[in-house]
Enzyme design. Structure first.
Site, PDB file in Angstrom:
ATOM      1  N   THR A   1      15.661  16.720  -1.316  1.00 29.77           N
ATOM      2  CA  THR A   1      15.086  15.076  -1.308  1.00 29.77           C
ATOM      3  C   THR A   1      15.772  15.562   0.764  1.00 29.77           C
ATOM      4  OG1 THR A   1      16.757  14.291  -3.191  1.00 29.77           O
ATOM      5  CG2 THR A   1      16.768  13.714  -0.748  1.00 29.77           C
TER       6      THR A   1
ATOM      7  N   ARG B   1      15.340   5.633 -15.030  1.00 31.01           N
ATOM      8  CA  ARG B   1      16.512   6.361 -13.971  1.00 31.01           C
ATOM      9  C   ARG B   1      16.296   5.558 -12.215  1.00 31.01           C
ATOM     10  NH1 ARG B   1      17.906  10.832  -9.849  1.00 31.01           N
ATOM     11  NH2 ARG B   1      19.597  10.939  -9.508  1.00 31.01           N
TER      12      ARG B   1
ATOM     13  N   SER C   1      17.601   6.063  -8.491  1.00 31.91           N
ATOM     14  CA  SER C   1      18.339   7.342  -8.233  1.00 31.91           C
ATOM     15  C   SER C   1      19.010   7.233  -6.494  1.00 31.91           C
ATOM     16  CB  SER C   1      16.991   8.389  -7.092  1.00 31.91           C
ATOM     17  OG  SER C   1      17.161   9.032  -4.969  1.00 31.91           O
TER      18      SER C   1
ATOM     19  N   THR D   1      23.065  14.363  -0.639  1.00 36.63           N
ATOM     20  CA  THR D   1      21.352  14.842  -1.330  1.00 36.63           C
ATOM     21  C   THR D   1      22.604  15.349  -2.482  1.00 36.63           C
ATOM     22  OG1 THR D   1      19.879  16.340  -1.432  1.00 36.63           O
ATOM     23  CG2 THR D   1      21.468  16.689   0.008  1.00 36.63           C
ATOM     24  N   GLY D   2      22.339  15.420  -3.305  1.00 39.07           N
ATOM     25  CA  GLY D   2      22.993  16.153  -4.731  1.00 39.07           C
ATOM     26  C   GLY D   2      22.300  15.714  -5.648  1.00 39.07           C
TER      27      GLY D   2
ATOM     28  N   GLY E   1      22.370  12.195  -8.025  1.00 38.20           N
ATOM     29  CA  GLY E   1      22.574  11.337  -7.408  1.00 38.20           C
ATOM     30  C   GLY E   1      23.973  10.050  -8.269  1.00 38.20           C
TER      31      GLY E   1
HETATM   32  N1  ASP Z   1      20.672  12.436  -5.184  1.00 43.47           N
HETATM   33  C1  ASP Z   1      18.862  12.580  -5.578  1.00 43.47           C
HETATM   34  C2  ASP Z   1      18.353  12.066  -6.764  1.00 43.47           C
HETATM   35  O1  ASP Z   1      19.206  12.385  -7.750  1.00 43.47           O
HETATM   36  C3  ASP Z   1      18.421  14.091  -5.751  1.00 43.47           C
HETATM   37  C4  ASP Z   1      18.628  14.656  -4.730  1.00 43.47           C
HETATM   38  O2  ASP Z   1      19.241  14.636  -4.110  1.00 43.47           O
HETATM   39  O3  ASP Z   1      17.806  16.529  -4.500  1.00 43.47           O
HETATM   40  O4  ASP Z   1      17.593  11.458  -6.972  1.00 43.47           O
END
Ligand code: ASP
Length: 280
Positions: free
Chosen positions: A154, A182, A184, A203-204, A206
């Protein structure tokens, strides 16, 4: 003037040194272009411009190179927030546009500022966005292996401009192999938030970012008087208590830049015209 960007997470176990180097070089190149653009543009214009560059880079999971969902389709989410007037706009699960962040930009001037799914796509078409497939060979390969890789890619950008104004943008292809529908965090105030005091992009995972109300909580803590360092630290302490997986980047109105992650390691670059700070 300050700019900080992220490109999701880097996983030592599943990504090669070569990929790391490519990501480092891409972030260096993009942050330099973003900083140059910032010389003559506002924070809001710069987060949009820089996020487009990140979306166009297939190394990251946003725009071109977005991950594929369980039904074989790509649905992307992106949001912008302008700190000076606290305006948020975004698209959730939009299909077949090259730059979701540019659709979010158009929505900033609308009364209805967050659109999802078909409605978002119809709106984009009405604004002249052409249909564009953001699928790459690499992502197709991952999809065929049924990989959920929420730890990669992301993108986000936070900027403080010469007038002391803040803005943030975040864009994602999601977790990969998720259930269609879903949502994000990236186009919510948990993943992307700014006011006049601070701006943060996350990021991470969601679901963890939403559970921790991450971006909004960090920004609110700064508004309530905490330093950006304490605001990040306290919010991540709470995130760790619920075993959350996330990283975040931010800048406050005084120009302090900060980044933190709950697990190694967030892919980021920060720049103020001196030396670029880069993830290792
Ligand atoms: N935060 C994003 C999600 O969960 C994914 C990511 O940050 O890599 O959609």
């Amino acid at each position: 003037m300050k700019i900080i960007i992220h490109g999701g997470f880097f996983s030592e176990s599943s990504q090669s040194d070569d990929t790391k180097l490519k990501k480092q070089n891409a972030l260096k190149d993009i942050i330099e272009k973003g900083y140059e653009f910032l010389q003559t543009h506002s924070a809001l214009e710069t987060v949009i411009y820089t996020t487009c560059l990140l979306e166009d880079c297939p190394l990251f999971n946003a725009g071109i190179g977005s991950q594929i969902q369980a039904d074989g389709k790509i649905r992307m989410s992106a949001a912008i927030m302008n700190g000076s007037d606290c305006k948020f706009s975004g698209v959730i699960n939009i299909e077949k546009v090259q730059n979701p962040v540019l659709v979010a930009e158009k929505l900033l001037k609308e009364e209805d500022r967050v659109l999802s799914g078909q409605g978002a796509k119809q709106y984009a078409n009405s604004q002249g966005f052409e249909s564009f497939s953001t699928e790459t060979e690499e992502r197709k390969k991952e999809y065929n292996m049924k990989l959920k890789s929420s730890k990669t890619g992301t993108v986000g950008c936070v900027v403080l401009d010469r007038e002391g104004k803040l803005a943030v943008a975040t864009s994602t292809g999601g977790k990969g192999f998720e259930i269609p529908g879903r949502v994000s965090d990236s186009a919510t105030i948990a993943g992307n938030y700014a006011n006049k005091d601070c701006a943060v992009s996350c990021t991470g995972v969601g679901e963890d970012i939403i559970n921790g109300a991450l971006a909004c909580k960090i920004v609110t803590r700064v508004t309530d008087g905490q330093s950006i360092q304490s605001a990040f630290k306290n919010t991540f302490t709470e995130l760790n208590e619920i075993d959350g997986f996330a990283g975040a980047i931010g800048i406050d109105s005084k120009g302090n830049m900060f980044w933190q992650e709950s697990h190694p390691k967030i892919v980021f670059a920060a720049y103020d015209g001196g030396e670029i700070a880069l993830f290792e």
